[in-house]
Each structure stands twice: as C-alpha cells, then as structure tokens.
Design a protein around this motif. Structure first.
Motif, mmCIF file in Angstrom:
data_model
loop_
_atom_site.group_PDB
_atom_site.id
_atom_site.type_symbol
_atom_site.label_atom_id
_atom_site.label_comp_id
_atom_site.label_asym_id
_atom_site.label_seq_id
_atom_site.Cartn_x
_atom_site.Cartn_y
_atom_site.Cartn_z
ATOM 1 N N ASN A 1 0.833 -1.200 0.000
ATOM 2 C CA ASN A 1 0.000 0.000 0.000
ATOM 3 C C ASN A 1 0.869 1.251 0.000
ATOM 4 N N VAL A 2 1.947 1.235 0.770
ATOM 5 C CA VAL A 2 2.895 2.344 0.762
ATOM 6 C C VAL A 2 4.055 1.950 -0.143
ATOM 7 N N PHE A 3 3.945 2.292 -1.405
ATOM 8 C CA PHE A 3 4.968 1.970 -2.387
ATOM 9 C C PHE A 3 5.637 3.257 -2.831
ATOM 10 N N GLY A 4 6.668 3.132 -3.634
ATOM 11 C CA GLY A 4 7.339 4.333 -4.114
ATOM 12 C C GLY A 4 8.387 4.008 -5.149
ATOM 13 N N LYS A 5 8.854 5.027 -5.824
ATOM 14 C CA LYS A 5 9.737 4.837 -6.968
ATOM 15 C C LYS A 5 11.060 4.185 -6.595
ATOM 16 N N LEU A 6 11.631 4.551 -5.444
ATOM 17 C CA LEU A 6 12.985 4.115 -5.134
ATOM 18 C C LEU A 6 13.058 2.686 -4.613
ATOM 19 N N TYR A 7 12.100 2.285 -3.804
ATOM 20 C CA TYR A 7 12.232 1.007 -3.124
ATOM 21 C C TYR A 7 11.417 -0.117 -3.750
ATOM 22 N N ARG A 8 10.208 0.143 -4.126
ATOM 23 C CA ARG A 8 9.401 -0.932 -4.697
ATOM 24 C C ARG A 8 8.228 -0.376 -5.485
ATOM 25 N N LYS A 9 7.766 -1.159 -6.429
ATOM 26 C CA LYS A 9 6.569 -0.828 -7.186
ATOM 27 C C LYS A 9 5.367 -1.470 -6.501
ATOM 28 N N PRO A 10 4.155 -0.995 -6.803
ATOM 29 C CA PRO A 10 2.977 -1.667 -6.240
ATOM 30 C C PRO A 10 2.933 -3.106 -6.752
ATOM 31 N N LYS A 11 2.696 -4.038 -5.837
ATOM 32 C CA LYS A 11 2.684 -5.451 -6.223
ATOM 33 C C LYS A 11 1.717 -6.215 -5.342
ATOM 34 N N ILE A 12 1.338 -7.400 -5.806
ATOM 35 C CA ILE A 12 0.367 -8.230 -5.094
ATOM 36 C C ILE A 12 0.732 -9.692 -5.297
ATOM 37 N N LYS A 13 0.461 -10.502 -4.270
ATOM 38 C CA LYS A 13 0.716 -11.931 -4.337
ATOM 39 C C LYS A 13 -0.498 -12.653 -3.771
ATOM 40 N N LEU A 14 -1.016 -13.650 -4.488
ATOM 41 C CA LEU A 14 -2.190 -14.403 -4.062
ATOM 42 C C LEU A 14 -1.786 -15.804 -3.631
ATOM 43 N N TYR A 15 -2.289 -16.228 -2.459
ATOM 44 C CA TYR A 15 -1.998 -17.556 -1.928
ATOM 45 C C TYR A 15 -3.259 -18.408 -1.936
#
Length: 411
Positions: A171-185
């Motif tokens: 939910n708190v993403f940003g350019k330098l560290y990570r892009k928005p992403k999702i993983k389904l289990y």
C-alpha cells in the motif's frame, strides 16, 4: 563592493521568494458553492472501546458476517509481547481477543473469516484456525521467495481475502524502493497462486512523506491509482485491466510551475534529495485514498493544492462504465479556508474530521474520533459557544472515555 553584492543577493532572493509565493497564490482554490461529505452519510452505530485511548493511532479494521474486528497498530508493543489484541465489535458488545504470535515482530495487518485468521507480519503470514471461538496457530508461511529475491525487504503491508485466495499487497509503495505489487496464496495449501508487479504510479515518491491508500482489494477486484494524476485503474482477479477512470475536476488546478514540479518529481532518483526538497513538492494536488464502497461504487479523497484541505468524489459503475455521481464534497476540518469555514462551524472552530482518517469496511465509513465530536453536518449550525457547551456537558459524565468509532452508511 562586497556590501553592494551582498545587498543585491538579498534583493534577488526576496524577489525570488515573492515570485514563488505568487505562483502558489495563483492555484489556491476556494469554492463558492460547496457540499459536505457529511450530507451524504447517515449514522448507523457508534462504539466506545475502553481500551482505545487515542484515535490518531493506525488501525486495521475488518468485517465478517457483520461483525467488526480491529487491530490497533502499536510498533513498540509488538516487540514486548508474544501476543496481540484484536477487538471484536458486535453491536454494542466489545470483546478483546488475544492472539499468540510465535515471534516478536512487526505486525502489519490481518484478515479473518468464519474458520481462519491470517496475521501479516514483516516477514511472515501466520495462519490460525478458529474452532468454537478458540484460535490456534496452524501454519507459518515465509513471505520472501523467488518473486521477491531482488528486493531487500518484501514490502507487503496489507492482507485481505480476494475471491478464493488470500492476497498480500503493497500500500505504501514508491519509486525508489518498490513498485505496487500483489501476491495471491491458495487458502488450503498457502502456495503462491498468482503474483503481479505493476508499473509505478505517477507521483509515487509522495507516498514516502504522506502515505496514501492508493492500492485497494475488494472481493475479486483491485483499485490502483496514480497520486499526482487523477487516474484510477480497476483490475480483475487475474490482474487484467477492466476499466480506467481519467478525470480533471474543476478544482484539480495546475499552472506551469506545478506542471514542471510533476515532471521533476517523476525523475527524482535520490531519496535524500527528495526529502530535502519535499516542501516544494507538497504543494501538488494529489490523490489521498481510493476505496471500493461496494461492487459498483468508489470513493476518492484528494488534497487540493496549497490549501491542503480534503475533497471527495463518489463514482458509480453503470453498464460497464464508471461515471461521477457526487464530486467536490468537502470536509469539516481544522484547515479549511477562512473565507467559508465560519459558515460551517462558526468562528473557525478548531476541529478535524474525515480528512485525518477513515476506513471503508462492509459498505460503511468508519471514523475514529476523539470525543465528544460526532460527524454531523448539523455542526454547521452551531456557534463556537454552543460547541463548547457540548464539550463541557459530555465530559461531566464521560471523563473516562477517550475515543470512539462512528459507523456511517452512505445514503
């Protein structure tokens, strides 16, 4: 000569500051006619949990069969105890449920249904079974895997049910560290069924200093919004783009100066440089939150230019298209422009409401507040003296209650 140069430097600096100030003033927006978000909400219930002492804390609120569960995020207590407390709220009954945590770690979020509880920590998912109201730990799943091998921190901070899976996402993403992403289990095996890393959003860097709720999961849909652009994408459970909202509200105002800032913001590559220049970028209008109210309606909140008061839009889906239903709804807050704040609450009374924090759960808007204020548009008819009387009368008989949760239904 040195004095002359020194004075010239001061004059140039002052002119530069005045020039920048003028640019800011050009985009300051004050509505002539306005409606409040309170006008489209009706109170459904109010709960007073005795354990909650401060409404400014971060909460995670979930719902199952019209029972609400709430976790009060407390970084320090996570490392001083082998358990966390989840409040169960049903009608006016509040029950404190203690959940054992095998490792003292950073607890981020949880999801619950009839038979299982899932607790998301900084590096793990803890799965519990629920049998006759007893909660037992059954599985511990490490989050970092081949999908996150190039990332120092996995970065997932939210967990929710999505269709027949459990989803963890940023939910708190940003350019330098990570892009928005999702993983389904998969719910039974807890093996990864699907994963997706999205392209970064416009203005993502603003998510560092002002965390936004711009990535939301609801049933079998995903909402993902830009921050410095009014652009919202809706995906299905297979991460296919279903719809897109592109809009320019009348109060979403940019001039040349702000347009240049937007372009500059997306090119920043050094986080320390961004932090040093943050105040410059904070004048940008930006999306603050996007949430599904239900399957066919979305609420968007946004900050407006330098005035920084909050505005809300409601979107509904009709025949496969998203259309604006209510727009430019304003909030009762402590930073409303003085030109019209007196008309709302009298004598610029210092009170803050939705703009600070709210949660959309089970088609309700849930607002944590410091009492005795309630989110009531009738406050517009109260004077400062009348509001003070309300405060005094309340604390005469309710001095031990510090905070409450007000549940509102959308009309």
């Amino acid at each position: 000569m040195f004095k002359y140069v020194k004075y010239m430097f001061i004059v140039i600096a002052v002119i530069s500051i005045l020039s920048c100030s003028a640019k800011y003033k050009e985009i300051n927006y004050i509505p002539e006619n306005y409606s409040l978000l309170t006008d489209i909400l009706s109170e459904n219930n109010i709960i007073y949990p005795e354990d909650i002492q401060n409404s400014n804390n971060i909460f995670r609120i979930k719902s199952n069969n019209n029972i609400y569960y709430m976790y009060q995020w407390d970084f320090k207590s996570n490392f001083n105890s082998d358990s966390i407390s989840i409040l169960k709220m049903q009608d006016d009954i509040v029950q404190n449920i203690k959940v054992y945590i095998p490792k003292r770690t950073w607890i981020l979020d949880f999801a619950i249904n009839d038979s299982s509880l899932y607790v998301l920590a900084s590096g793990f998912i803890y799965k519990y079974s629920i049998i006759n109201e007893k909660i037992n730990l059954t599985q511990v799943v490490g989050i970092k895997d081949e999908y996150d091998k190039n990332i120092q921190s996995a970065g997932y901070d939210r967990i929710d049910f999505m269709d027949s899976t459990i989803a963890i996402y940023t939910n708190v993403f940003g350019k330098l560290y990570r892009k928005p992403k999702i993983k389904l289990y998969d719910l039974k095996t807890m093996q990864v069924a699907k994963h997706k890393e999205f392209e970064n959003t416009k203005g993502a860097m603003l998510n560092y200093e002002m965390p936004k709720r711009c990535f939301s999961v609801y049933k079998d849909k995903i909402l993902l919004s830009d921050i410095s652009e009014y652009k919202i994408k809706i995906y299905d459970k297979n991460f296919n783009l279903m719809n897109e909202i592109n809009y320019i509200p009348k109060n979403w105002i940019f001039n040349d100066y702000l347009n240049n800032l937007k372009k500059e913001l997306d090119k920043v590559e050094d986080f320390n440089e961004f932090r040093a220049e943050y105040s410059k970028y904070s004048v940008l209008p930006c999306i603050r939150t996007v949430d599904f109210i239900n399957d066919t309606s979305i609420i968007v909140s946004r900050y407006l230019n330098e005035s920084k008061f909050t505005c809300y839009d409601i979107w509904i889906e009709k025949e496969g298209k998203w259309i604006i239903y209510k727009e430019d709804l304003y909030d009762i807050g402590n930073n409303l422009p003085k030109d019209y704040s007196n008309d709302i609450i009298g004598d610029s009374y210092n009170v803050s409401y939705l703009g600070a924090k709210y949660y959309i759960v089970n088609t309700c808007m849930i607002v944590p507040i410091d009492l005795p204020f309630k989110l009531d548009s009738n406050l517009r008819k109260k004077t400062k003296k009348e509001l003070n009387n309300i405060i005094e009368k309340y604390y005469e008989s309710n001095s031990n209650i510090k905070a409450a949760f007000i549940f509102y239904k959308f009309k």
